[in-house]
Design an enzyme around this catalytic site. Sequence first.
Site, PDB file in Angstrom:
ATOM      1  N   GLU A 165      -2.378 -31.186  40.469  1.00  0.00           N
ATOM      2  CA  GLU A 165      -3.027 -30.200  40.795  1.00  0.00           C
ATOM      3  C   GLU A 165      -4.060 -30.096  40.230  1.00  0.00           C
ATOM      4  O   GLU A 165      -4.500 -28.720  40.500  1.00  0.00           O
ATOM      5  CB  GLU A 165      -1.961 -29.001  41.223  1.00  0.00           C
ATOM      6  CG  GLU A 165      -0.572 -29.117  41.929  1.00  0.00           C
ATOM      7  CD  GLU A 165       0.719 -27.519  41.732  1.00  0.00           C
ATOM      8  OE1 GLU A 165      -0.123 -26.426  41.574  1.00  0.00           O
ATOM      9  OE2 GLU A 165       1.625 -27.887  42.554  1.00  0.00           O
ATOM     10  N   ASN A 207      -0.400 -35.710  41.075  1.00  0.00           N
ATOM     11  CA  ASN A 207       0.661 -34.737  41.951  1.00  0.00           C
ATOM     12  C   ASN A 207      -0.351 -33.964  42.552  1.00  0.00           C
ATOM     13  O   ASN A 207      -1.083 -33.564  41.308  1.00  0.00           O
ATOM     14  CB  ASN A 207       1.356 -34.922  40.893  1.00  0.00           C
ATOM     15  CG  ASN A 207       2.635 -34.374  41.971  1.00  0.00           C
ATOM     16  OD1 ASN A 207       2.637 -34.859  43.238  1.00  0.00           O
ATOM     17  ND2 ASN A 207       3.621 -32.867  41.565  1.00  0.00           N
ATOM     18  N   HIS A 243       5.669 -30.166  50.446  1.00  0.00           N
ATOM     19  CA  HIS A 243       5.601 -28.503  50.678  1.00  0.00           C
ATOM     20  C   HIS A 243       6.040 -28.129  52.611  1.00  0.00           C
ATOM     21  O   HIS A 243       4.595 -27.732  52.782  1.00  0.00           O
ATOM     22  CB  HIS A 243       5.573 -27.620  49.610  1.00  0.00           C
ATOM     23  CG  HIS A 243       5.944 -27.836  48.399  1.00  0.00           C
ATOM     24  ND1 HIS A 243       7.197 -28.023  48.260  1.00  0.00           N
ATOM     25  CD2 HIS A 243       5.159 -28.376  47.497  1.00  0.00           C
ATOM     26  CE1 HIS A 243       7.294 -28.525  46.801  1.00  0.00           C
ATOM     27  NE2 HIS A 243       5.818 -28.023  46.519  1.00  0.00           N
ATOM     28  N   GLU A 272       7.745 -33.473  45.964  1.00  0.00           N
ATOM     29  CA  GLU A 272       8.555 -32.256  45.843  1.00  0.00           C
ATOM     30  C   GLU A 272       9.309 -31.716  47.303  1.00  0.00           C
ATOM     31  O   GLU A 272       8.701 -30.338  47.762  1.00  0.00           O
ATOM     32  CB  GLU A 272       7.561 -30.952  45.269  1.00  0.00           C
ATOM     33  CG  GLU A 272       6.824 -31.443  43.941  1.00  0.00           C
ATOM     34  CD  GLU A 272       5.957 -30.255  43.482  1.00  0.00           C
ATOM     35  OE1 GLU A 272       6.100 -29.229  43.412  1.00  0.00           O
ATOM     36  OE2 GLU A 272       5.686 -31.186  41.772  1.00  0.00           O
ATOM     37  N   ASP A 274      10.772 -30.039  49.735  1.00  0.00           N
ATOM     38  CA  ASP A 274      11.370 -29.533  50.932  1.00  0.00           C
ATOM     39  C   ASP A 274      10.238 -28.903  52.539  1.00  0.00           C
ATOM     40  O   ASP A 274       9.155 -28.620  52.860  1.00  0.00           O
ATOM     41  CB  ASP A 274      11.156 -27.998  50.197  1.00  0.00           C
ATOM     42  CG  ASP A 274       9.926 -27.057  49.124  1.00  0.00           C
ATOM     43  OD1 ASP A 274       8.843 -27.104  49.857  1.00  0.00           O
ATOM     44  OD2 ASP A 274      10.439 -26.749  48.434  1.00  0.00           O
TER      45      ASP A 274
HETATM   46  O1  G2I Z   1       5.302 -23.546  43.239  1.00  0.00           O
HETATM   47  C1  G2I Z   1       6.130 -25.140  43.372  1.00  0.00           C
HETATM   48  C2  G2I Z   1       5.815 -26.234  43.102  1.00  0.00           C
HETATM   49  C3  G2I Z   1       4.142 -26.784  43.545  1.00  0.00           C
HETATM   50  N1  G2I Z   1       4.097 -27.981  42.163  1.00  0.00           N
HETATM   51  C4  G2I Z   1       4.307 -28.356  40.985  1.00  0.00           C
HETATM   52  C5  G2I Z   1       5.891 -27.826  40.298  1.00  0.00           C
HETATM   53  O2  G2I Z   1       5.989 -26.875  39.338  1.00  0.00           O
HETATM   54  C6  G2I Z   1       5.979 -26.161  41.843  1.00  0.00           C
HETATM   55  O3  G2I Z   1       7.390 -26.200  40.684  1.00  0.00           O
HETATM   56  C7  G2I Z   1       8.469 -24.465  40.487  1.00  0.00           C
HETATM   57  C8  G2I Z   1       9.365 -24.422  40.546  1.00  0.00           C
HETATM   58  O4  G2I Z   1      10.034 -24.630  41.024  1.00  0.00           O
HETATM   59  C9  G2I Z   1       9.629 -23.081  40.021  1.00  0.00           C
HETATM   60  O5  G2I Z   1      11.012 -22.549  39.211  1.00  0.00           O
HETATM   61  O6  G2I Z   1       6.758 -23.828  39.531  1.00  0.00           O
HETATM   62  C10 G2I Z   1       7.067 -22.457  39.178  1.00  0.00           C
HETATM   63  C11 G2I Z   1       6.256 -21.711  38.493  1.00  0.00           C
HETATM   64  O7  G2I Z   1       4.819 -22.649  39.222  1.00  0.00           O
HETATM   65  C12 G2I Z   1       8.576 -22.203  38.778  1.00  0.00           C
HETATM   66  O8  G2I Z   1       8.942 -21.256  38.487  1.00  0.00           O
HETATM   67  C13 G2I Z   1       8.919 -20.532  37.666  1.00  0.00           C
HETATM   68  C14 G2I Z   1       8.861 -19.042  38.154  1.00  0.00           C
HETATM   69  O9  G2I Z   1       7.571 -18.689  38.174  1.00  0.00           O
HETATM   70  C15 G2I Z   1       8.852 -18.337  36.131  1.00  0.00           C
HETATM   71  O10 G2I Z   1       8.584 -17.281  36.461  1.00  0.00           O
HETATM   72  C16 G2I Z   1      10.622 -19.072  36.047  1.00  0.00           C
HETATM   73  O11 G2I Z   1      10.118 -18.388  34.515  1.00  0.00           O
HETATM   74  O12 G2I Z   1      10.564 -20.708  36.747  1.00  0.00           O
HETATM   75  C17 G2I Z   1      10.816 -20.000  35.806  1.00  0.00           C
HETATM   76  C18 G2I Z   1      11.835 -20.727  35.233  1.00  0.00           C
HETATM   77  O13 G2I Z   1      12.567 -20.313  36.021  1.00  0.00           O
END
Ligand code: G2I
Length: 473
Positions: A165, A207, A243, A272, A274
């Site tokens: 990103e 990515n 997404h 990714e 969905d």
């Molecule tokens: O935002 C969706 C995705 C966009 N592209 C990059 C990916 O890495 C991103 O994944 C998401 C995860 O699916 C989430 O699970 O990235 C988020 C963070 O930018 C993740 O969220 C984080 C929460 O913000 C935190 O509060 C939490 O501690 O997940 C962490 C672990 O559960």
Amino acid sequence: MSDPLVRSRRRLAGAALSATAAVVALGTVLSVSTTANAASTLGASAAATGRYFGTAVAAYKLSDTVYSGILDREFNMITPENEMKWDATEPSQGQFTFTSADQIVAHAQAHGQRMRGHALAWHSQQPGWVASLSGTALRNAMINHITNVATHYKGKIYAWDVVNEAFSDNGDGSRRQSNLQATGNDWIEVAFKTARAADPGAKLCYNDYNTDGVNAKSTAVYNMVKDFKARGVPIDCVGFQSHINSASPVPSDYQANLQRFADLGVDVQITELDIAGSGTAQANTYARVVQACLAVARCTGITVWGIRDSDSWRSGDTPLLFDNNGNPKAAYTSALNALNAGGTTTPPTTGPTTGPTTSPPTTGPTTPPTTPPAQGGCSASVSLNQWNGGFVATVTVTVTAGSGAVNGWTVGLTLPSGAAVTNSWNATGSGTSGSVSYTNVAYNGSIAAGQNTQFGFQGTGTGPAGTPSCTAR
Ligand code: G2I
């Protein structure tokens, strides 16, 4: 590699044009059982076209038997959802913690799944200590981070999201403003070169999101990839997050956009996926995305961003293939049917593209020899990085000292039964199991007496044993 048309005919003949094929041909999404010879899981069906079907995984959910049951039945590629990010792997500067990510890698290895690493350099999910750094200190911290993480997982990662990103959504194709960007515009290529040095066997991907169609952002990424290719900066693949929701639907030029990147000489992957929604509309959209990937030869696989709707980062959108109880949704059946309908193209088995490993000859005035030099001989040796379920083989081709130079070489190896090559680099391969051979590519065919070059390949199962043959030209 078999001819896709032949394979497709074979598949159709075997299926006796069952109800499933007919229904899929009409584009209707119904919950119908799959045909006798159609693969019955996402992973197996994708594998039938030389692709993978993966999912994001959270380490703490692996003990949930419903979750891991679906994971191990359906998916053959895993991306850690958060566990390999900078905040998770280097919470204090120089202190690396790999426990959760290691757990996922161990699970993958125990179940024959490959890994996409995610993500080495990203403006988001950085540990707190990074915020106090800038300039050279931050650049060095990034290099150290990439080196340590990619080295820890060396030989265990199919593809790394090296940079995530890095472009803005301004519509002007500019880079995203971030602390990493502020260290200098070359931070992305430095990240890729650092990752290649640490793990030469991993494919290296850029990515991003909102790059699924042809637009200012994707064109900026496209221009970067083109420039990297022209200048020999290592890059092997581009990930399209995909997404999808009503504000960000599948673009009409989705497939064309994947294809234009593939035409630059990189693999493309849906990383990714969905799709917000439910029922037939969601199911049809999943089929569309799958069909687009299957139609692009270098679209090597699809990863969905979670297993059940309840596992999603945006669970309110019910965007995944399984419901909260782990039951397959219409979207699952639709994606599977689209995979079973088969691809018109099969990805080539390519590996990371590295620059020349032999130095170019220093040029200067030369006097043509009056007699042609004697043809040299060669030998080859293998260095193996083997783990439970997979291997990376690095092969050194050496031209016999005191003999003449060679202008091309072919190395032959034998893989034990059950082993299969998944990708290779610095050589053109023939065969993926049993007897395989590798021939030089344009830049590493000419080797002087006593000099050597290296190529490599990665596979599942056990790596080759014994001394390879080497034939010089
Ligand atoms: O935002 C969706 C995705 C966009 N592209 C990059 C990916 O890495 C991103 O994944 C998401 C995860 O699916 C989430 O699970 O990235 C988020 C963070 O930018 C993740 O969220 C984080 C929460 O913000 C935190 O509060 C939490 O501690 O997940 C962490 C672990 O559960």
